[in-house]
Structure formats: structure tokens, C-alpha cells
Design a protein around this motif. Structure first.
Motif, short mmCIF file in Angstrom:
data_model
loop_
_atom_site.label_atom_id
_atom_site.label_comp_id
_atom_site.label_asym_id
_atom_site.label_seq_id
_atom_site.Cartn_x
_atom_site.Cartn_y
_atom_site.Cartn_z
N ASP A 85 0.80 -1.23 0.00
CA ASP A 85 0.00 0.00 0.00
C ASP A 85 0.84 1.29 0.00
OD1 ASP A 85 -2.81 1.04 0.08
OD2 ASP A 85 -2.07 1.92 1.95
N GLU A 89 1.09 4.12 -2.94
CA GLU A 89 0.82 5.54 -2.63
C GLU A 89 1.95 6.42 -3.19
OE1 GLU A 89 -1.70 7.12 -1.16
OE2 GLU A 89 -2.79 5.60 -0.04
N LEU A 112 -4.02 0.71 -5.85
CA LEU A 112 -4.39 1.25 -4.54
C LEU A 112 -5.74 0.71 -4.08
CD1 LEU A 112 -3.08 4.88 -4.83
CD2 LEU A 112 -2.57 3.29 -2.96
N SER A 115 -5.11 -2.84 -2.86
CA SER A 115 -4.40 -2.94 -1.58
C SER A 115 -5.28 -2.45 -0.43
CB SER A 115 -3.07 -2.19 -1.61
OG SER A 115 -3.24 -0.80 -1.76
N LYS A 116 -6.05 -1.39 -0.66
CA LYS A 116 -6.94 -0.88 0.39
C LYS A 116 -8.01 -1.92 0.73
CE LYS A 116 -5.17 3.38 0.33
NZ LYS A 116 -4.19 3.74 1.32
N ARG A 117 -8.54 -2.62 -0.30
CA ARG A 117 -9.54 -3.67 -0.03
C ARG A 117 -8.93 -4.76 0.83
NH1 ARG A 117 -10.16 -8.60 -1.85
NH2 ARG A 117 -8.88 -8.33 -3.70
N LEU A 119 -6.58 -4.51 2.88
CA LEU A 119 -6.36 -3.98 4.23
C LEU A 119 -7.67 -3.67 4.95
CD1 LEU A 119 -3.38 -1.60 3.42
CD2 LEU A 119 -3.29 -3.70 4.80
N LYS A 121 -9.80 -1.41 4.20
CA LYS A 121 -10.08 0.03 4.16
C LYS A 121 -11.06 0.25 3.00
CE LYS A 121 -5.62 1.37 6.07
NZ LYS A 121 -4.40 2.16 5.85
N GLU A 124 -11.90 3.75 1.28
CA GLU A 124 -10.79 4.23 0.44
C GLU A 124 -10.67 3.39 -0.84
OE1 GLU A 124 -7.00 5.31 2.41
OE2 GLU A 124 -8.05 4.69 4.23
N SER A 125 -10.84 2.09 -0.70
CA SER A 125 -10.78 1.20 -1.86
C SER A 125 -11.84 1.59 -2.88
CB SER A 125 -10.98 -0.25 -1.42
OG SER A 125 -11.02 -1.11 -2.54
N TYR A 128 -10.89 4.81 -4.84
CA TYR A 128 -9.90 4.61 -5.89
C TYR A 128 -10.45 3.81 -7.07
CZ TYR A 128 -6.06 6.56 -3.19
OH TYR A 128 -5.23 7.41 -2.50
#
Length: 186
Positions: A85, A89, A112, A115-117, A119, A121, A124-125, A128
Motif C-alpha cells: 500500500d 501511494e 491502490l 491494496s486498500k480492499r 487492508l 479500508k 478508500e478502496s 480509488y
């Protein structure tokens, strides 16, 4: 391939890498070659620290951008999204500031979102991935050929579907399924 030959090749790459990483003019190339080899052999967890070496050895922004993305990709495949992640970024920030190529920005947004999914998040996912989908829709054939655009759009929609499944939002998942290329009315 043959597991014994793969191990022999890995040992040779490791030996050459150990020598070349001590030579400032060769160490970035040695690290990226070894990184590509390990990823190609599905040794992604072993590739991550080599990619981190490549990041340290990069001596110009283009090399650094490659190292961020390649190491992030290996980390995702090795189920290490917390490593990937921040690398994604950095690559995204670089492209926004120095090289606002729309196709590269789409690629960074997709990575991104993924990676946010992973994590968890999810907000945020989604941000993006939806921005990625919208940017793809705005590209013309001079920027990305139609077949590649269709493939990337399908990948984004599939990633959104996985996001909504992980996030327990079946109503949004159903909307994504309708948007898949080739999906007819349900």
C-alpha cells in the motif's frame, strides 16, 4: 519447470546478486533482475525484500517508480498488502506530480483500490476503484486501445465486486455484475 532446476537457477541468481549488489553501478539492475526472476518463479514472498533493495538502490525517479510498483505487486501476490500500500501511494503521488499519464494513473488507482480492499479500508478502496472506472470511461482510442480498455474495465468491475462482497454490500455487487462487458439484462 523442474523444481531442482528452479532451485539451481535461484541459487545462481542469489550468488550473482550478492556480488553485484556491492557494485554501485550494477546493484539496481541486479536487484530488479533478481526480483523479476523470483516473481516469474512465483516466489513473491522472497521477491519483496529484493524489491526493497531495488528501492534503496534506485538512483533516478523512473527507476524508483518501477521499483515501487514491482515490489508492491510482489507484496500483493505474497499476501502482504501492508507493504504494498505505501509503495503504491508513492508511485501514485509521483505520477500525479511528475508524470500525469492517464493510463499510469489508472493503473496506480487500481493497485491502490486492491491494496486498500485487502487492508479492509473499504471506503478508500471504493474511492480509488470508482475513480479508476470513471477515468477508463474517459479514455479515447489514442490513449488506450479498445481491447485493452475492455480488459481493464472488466478487471476494475471484478475488483469492485470483490470489494462489495468483502464489505457485505450485495446491492452494490449486483449493480457491478450488470456493468460487466457481455452481461445482459438480468
Amino acid at each position: 519447470g523442474d523444481p531442482k532446476r528452479v532451485e539451481e537457477a535461484k541459487a545462481r541468481y542469489a550468488e550473482v546478486y550478492a556480488i553485484l549488489r556491492e557494485m554501485p553501478s550494477e546493484r539496481f539492475t541486479a536487484a530488479t533482475d533478481y526480483l523479476r526472476f523470483l516473481v516469474g518463479m512465483a516466489r513473491d514472498a522472497e521477491a519483496v525484500p529484493i524489491g526493497q533493495d531495488a528501492i534503496r538502490f534506485a538512483d533516478d525517479p523512473a527507476k524508483l517508480r518501477f521499483a515501487w510498483l514491482a515490489t508492491g505487486d510482489a507484496a500483493i501476490k505474497a499476501n502482504q498488502p501492508a507493504i504494498a500500500d505505501p509503495l503504491y501511494e508513492q508511485a501514485f503521488a509521483y505520477h500525479l506530480a511528475k508524470d500525469p499519464n492517464p493510463v499510469e494513473l489508472i493503473s496506480c488507482r487500481f493497485k491502490l483500490g486492491q491494496s486498500k480492499r485487502l487492508l479492509k479500508k473499504f471506503d478508500e478502496s471504493e474511492k480509488y476503484l470508482l475513480a479508476c472506472h470513471d477515468a477508463l470511461a474517459m479514455l479515447n482510442a489514442d490513449q488506450l486501445d479498445p481491447a485493452s480498455k475492455r480488459i481493464r474495465t472488466t478487471s476494475v468491475i471484478q475488483e469492485l465486486m470483490q470489494l462489495y462482497t468483502d464489505w457485505n454490500k450485495p446491492e452494490k455487487d449486483a449493480v457491478c455484475k450488470v456493468k460487466l462487458p457481455g452481461a445482459g439484462p438480468t
